[in-house]
Design an enzyme around this catalytic site. Structure first.
Site, PDB file in Angstrom:
ATOM      1  N   GLU A  85       0.837  -1.201   0.000  1.00 58.04           N
ATOM      2  CA  GLU A  85       0.000   0.000   0.000  1.00 58.04           C
ATOM      3  C   GLU A  85       0.869   1.247   0.000  1.00 58.04           C
ATOM      4  O   GLU A  85       1.906   1.294   0.658  1.00 58.04           O
ATOM      5  CB  GLU A  85      -0.913   0.016   1.237  1.00 58.04           C
ATOM      6  CG  GLU A  85      -1.999  -1.042   1.149  1.00 58.04           C
ATOM      7  CD  GLU A  85      -2.997  -0.950   2.291  1.00 58.04           C
ATOM      8  OE1 GLU A  85      -3.504   0.147   2.560  1.00 58.04           O
ATOM      9  OE2 GLU A  85      -3.273  -1.985   2.906  1.00 58.04           O
ATOM     10  N   CYS A 109       3.183  -3.574  17.195  1.00 56.41           N
ATOM     11  CA  CYS A 109       2.755  -2.444  18.033  1.00 56.41           C
ATOM     12  C   CYS A 109       1.230  -2.540  18.191  1.00 56.41           C
ATOM     13  O   CYS A 109       0.515  -2.711  17.210  1.00 56.41           O
ATOM     14  CB  CYS A 109       3.168  -1.120  17.407  1.00 56.41           C
ATOM     15  SG  CYS A 109       4.937  -1.021  17.115  1.00 56.41           S
ATOM     16  N   CYS A 112      -1.409  -0.308  16.076  1.00 61.57           N
ATOM     17  CA  CYS A 112      -1.195  -0.142  14.635  1.00 61.57           C
ATOM     18  C   CYS A 112      -1.837  -1.305  13.878  1.00 61.57           C
ATOM     19  O   CYS A 112      -1.588  -2.472  14.188  1.00 61.57           O
ATOM     20  CB  CYS A 112       0.315  -0.084  14.372  1.00 61.57           C
ATOM     21  SG  CYS A 112       0.754  -0.235  12.625  1.00 61.57           S
ATOM     22  N   CYS A 332      -2.109   7.133   8.880  1.00 65.82           N
ATOM     23  CA  CYS A 332      -1.032   6.451   9.595  1.00 65.82           C
ATOM     24  C   CYS A 332      -1.598   5.327  10.442  1.00 65.82           C
ATOM     25  O   CYS A 332      -2.532   5.538  11.209  1.00 65.82           O
ATOM     26  CB  CYS A 332      -0.336   7.411  10.557  1.00 65.82           C
ATOM     27  SG  CYS A 332       0.767   8.520   9.755  1.00 65.82           S
TER      28      CYS A 332
HETATM   29  N1  SAH Z   1       7.339   0.947  11.214  1.00 70.72           N
HETATM   30  C1  SAH Z   1       7.719   2.305  11.136  1.00 70.72           C
HETATM   31  C2  SAH Z   1       7.109   3.027   9.968  1.00 70.72           C
HETATM   32  C3  SAH Z   1       5.691   2.698   9.618  1.00 70.72           C
HETATM   33  S1  SAH Z   1       4.483   3.232  10.787  1.00 70.72           S
HETATM   34  C4  SAH Z   1       7.398   3.017  12.445  1.00 70.72           C
HETATM   35  O1  SAH Z   1       6.717   2.459  13.270  1.00 70.72           O
HETATM   36  O2  SAH Z   1       7.877   4.134  12.609  1.00 70.72           O
HETATM   37  C5  SAH Z   1       4.420   4.993  10.435  1.00 70.72           C
HETATM   38  C6  SAH Z   1       3.967   5.834  11.603  1.00 70.72           C
HETATM   39  O3  SAH Z   1       2.580   5.611  11.890  1.00 70.72           O
HETATM   40  C7  SAH Z   1       4.710   5.539  12.892  1.00 70.72           C
HETATM   41  O4  SAH Z   1       5.087   6.740  13.506  1.00 70.72           O
HETATM   42  C8  SAH Z   1       3.663   4.822  13.690  1.00 70.72           C
HETATM   43  O5  SAH Z   1       3.912   4.878  15.061  1.00 70.72           O
HETATM   44  C9  SAH Z   1       2.413   5.538  13.288  1.00 70.72           C
HETATM   45  N2  SAH Z   1       1.179   4.839  13.627  1.00 70.72           N
HETATM   46  C10 SAH Z   1       0.990   3.501  13.703  1.00 70.72           C
HETATM   47  N3  SAH Z   1      -0.287   3.237  14.046  1.00 70.72           N
HETATM   48  C11 SAH Z   1      -0.891   4.431  14.188  1.00 70.72           C
HETATM   49  C12 SAH Z   1      -2.232   4.807  14.509  1.00 70.72           C
HETATM   50  N4  SAH Z   1      -3.171   3.894  14.731  1.00 70.72           N
HETATM   51  N5  SAH Z   1      -2.530   6.118  14.560  1.00 70.72           N
HETATM   52  C13 SAH Z   1      -1.576   7.057  14.307  1.00 70.72           C
HETATM   53  N6  SAH Z   1      -0.305   6.758  13.976  1.00 70.72           N
HETATM   54  C14 SAH Z   1       0.032   5.456  13.931  1.00 70.72           C
HETATM   55 FE1  SF4 Z   2       4.868  -0.825  14.808  1.00 70.62          FE
HETATM   56 FE2  SF4 Z   2       3.075  -0.538  12.834  1.00 70.62          FE
HETATM   57 FE3  SF4 Z   2       5.499   0.626  12.613  1.00 70.62          FE
HETATM   58 FE4  SF4 Z   2       5.231  -2.047  12.441  1.00 70.62          FE
HETATM   59  S1  SF4 Z   2       4.362  -0.540  11.024  1.00 70.62           S
HETATM   60  S2  SF4 Z   2       6.758  -0.940  13.637  1.00 70.62           S
HETATM   61  S3  SF4 Z   2       3.611  -2.467  13.923  1.00 70.62           S
HETATM   62  S4  SF4 Z   2       3.915   1.099  14.110  1.00 70.62           S
END
Ligand code: SAH
Ligand code: SF4
Length: 349
Positions: A85, A109, A112, A332
């Site tokens: 995506e 996480c 997410c 995000c």
């Molecule tokens: N894995 C990497 C990059 C992809 S996630 C990382 O975690 O940084 C990109 C961003 O989206 C990260 O900052 C992550 O913490 C954030 N993110 C993940 N789930 C989210 C959510 N439900 N609401 C807002 N931001 C979120």
């Molecule tokens: Fe964590 Fe989502 Fe980033 Fe993977 S993509 S590291 S699960 S926030």
């Protein structure tokens, strides 16, 4: 597949055509961008036809527009079924593409959606740069209202943890900077805190930006949200960020998704401000986008401004970011397609 071949080795794919054909092809793939090989006007027609099925390493399964045409999301499908995506966001002065580095993510996480749905596989360098190339080709035929007609910025904030897929991500960065001629400073790699990856990227030759997804300012809370924190606790992540800052001379960005009652307290704001000022980092706060398998909720407006004021009062440099793509599940943390089990609204290109 054309993007699966390193740009310097395209000649080997072309058999006994003259050597300059490889340069022309590379120009189309990495600089000029077309949606179909038939538009590669300086190549002989039989060659264009021969290359037609080889252009994109994926098919476009879903394309959606949101935010009145200024957000565009694609769900690409690789031949093995992996989902990829990408989300394109247009602004007056830039167009940012949010790319995926893995299909799914193994980091788990809790808040997410990508993490909730698990890991499919790493994406290849070709699959990563093809997202950028496809968005560029698309922008040429369908520009966004009052935005530049090309991808000016790339953020590795789609599906996946880029630094858990280091060698492939590094090769994709090399191609973006050295072959596509993108400014390294307009590319940001976002990580949840994969310390060895931060150190390797610090040693790489390009001045790409680093964003670190913190979400909690002490180990006890962070480990409940980010399982990787047990392996690389905050102190180690901070030390690696220090090294990054020193080697690149680039300010780190700290990402913080605000979750109601979880990480929106004054105490967390004060601890976050201490970390940010010590690192000389900028804090990007974004309100949580709710996901299906987590009870975490976004912070309410009043608590949000209290949190921002507390950060500021404690001396942190912080910005509250507006969310894009919420109406198309492209925000995000909301990317989560796996297999074809996901109902999505389909709009035509
Ligand atoms: N894995 C990497 C990059 C992809 S996630 C990382 O975690 O940084 C990109 C961003 O989206 C990260 O900052 C992550 O913490 C954030 N993110 C993940 N789930 C989210 C959510 N439900 N609401 C807002 N931001 C979120
Ligand atoms: Fe964590 Fe989502 Fe980033 Fe993977 S993509 S590291 S699960 S926030």
């Amino acid at each position: 597949m054309l993007y699966e071949t390193p740009p310097e080795e395209l000649g080997a794919l072309l058999g006994d055509t003259p050597a300059y054909r490889a340069d022309q092809l590379r120009q189309w793939l990495y600089r000029d961008f077309v949606l179909e090989t038939t538009a590669m006007t300086n190549l002989p027609m039989p060659l264009r036809e021969q290359l037609a099925p080889e252009l994109w390493p994926f098919t476009v399964e879903v394309a959606q527009d949101g935010d009145a045409g200024r957000t565009r999301k694609w769900l690409f499908r690789a031949p093995d079924g992996a989902s990829i995506e990408a989300v394109l966001m247009g602004y007056d002065d830039r167009v940012t593409l949010c790319v995926s580095s893995q299909a799914g993510c193994a980091m788990g996480c809790t808040f997410c959606a990508t993490g909730q749905f698990g890991f499919e596989r790493h994406l290849t360098p070709g699959e990563i740069v093809a997202q950028v190339a496809y968005a560029n080709a698309h922008l040429k035929t369908r520009p966004m209202p009052s935005s530049p007609r090309r991808v000016t910025n790339v953020v590795f904030m789609g599906m996946g943890e880029p630094l858990a897929n280091y060698p492939r991500v590094e090769e994709s960065l090399r191609r973006m900077v050295e072959v596509m001629d993108m400014a390294a400073r307009s590319i940001t790699v976002s990580t949840v805190g994969v310390v060895p990856g931060i150190r390797r990227l610090a040693a790489a030759p390009w001045q790409v930006g680093l964003a670190v997804s913190l979400h909690a300012a002490d180990d006890e809370l962070r480990s409940t949200l980010v399982p990787l924190n047990d392996r690389y606790p905050l102190s180690e992540v901070m030390a690696a960020c220090h090294e990054y800052f020193e080697r690149k001379g680039r300010r780190i960005t700290i990402e913080w998704a605000l979750m109601k009652g979880t990480n929106d307290s004054r105490d967390q704001a004060v601890k976050l401000a201490a970390i940010a000022t010590e690192l000389g980092a900028h804090v990007n706060v974004i309100n949580l986008n709710p996901t299906p398998l987590s009870h975490e909720q976004p912070t309410e407006r009043a608590a949000l401004s209290t949190f921002m004021s507390a950060l500021e009062a404690a001396g942190a440099n912080a910005t509250l970011r507006a969310t894009r793509g919420q109406d198309i599940d492209g925000a995000c943390g909301q990317l989560r397609s796996r297999g074809s089990d996901r109902p999505l609204t389909i709009t035509t290109e």
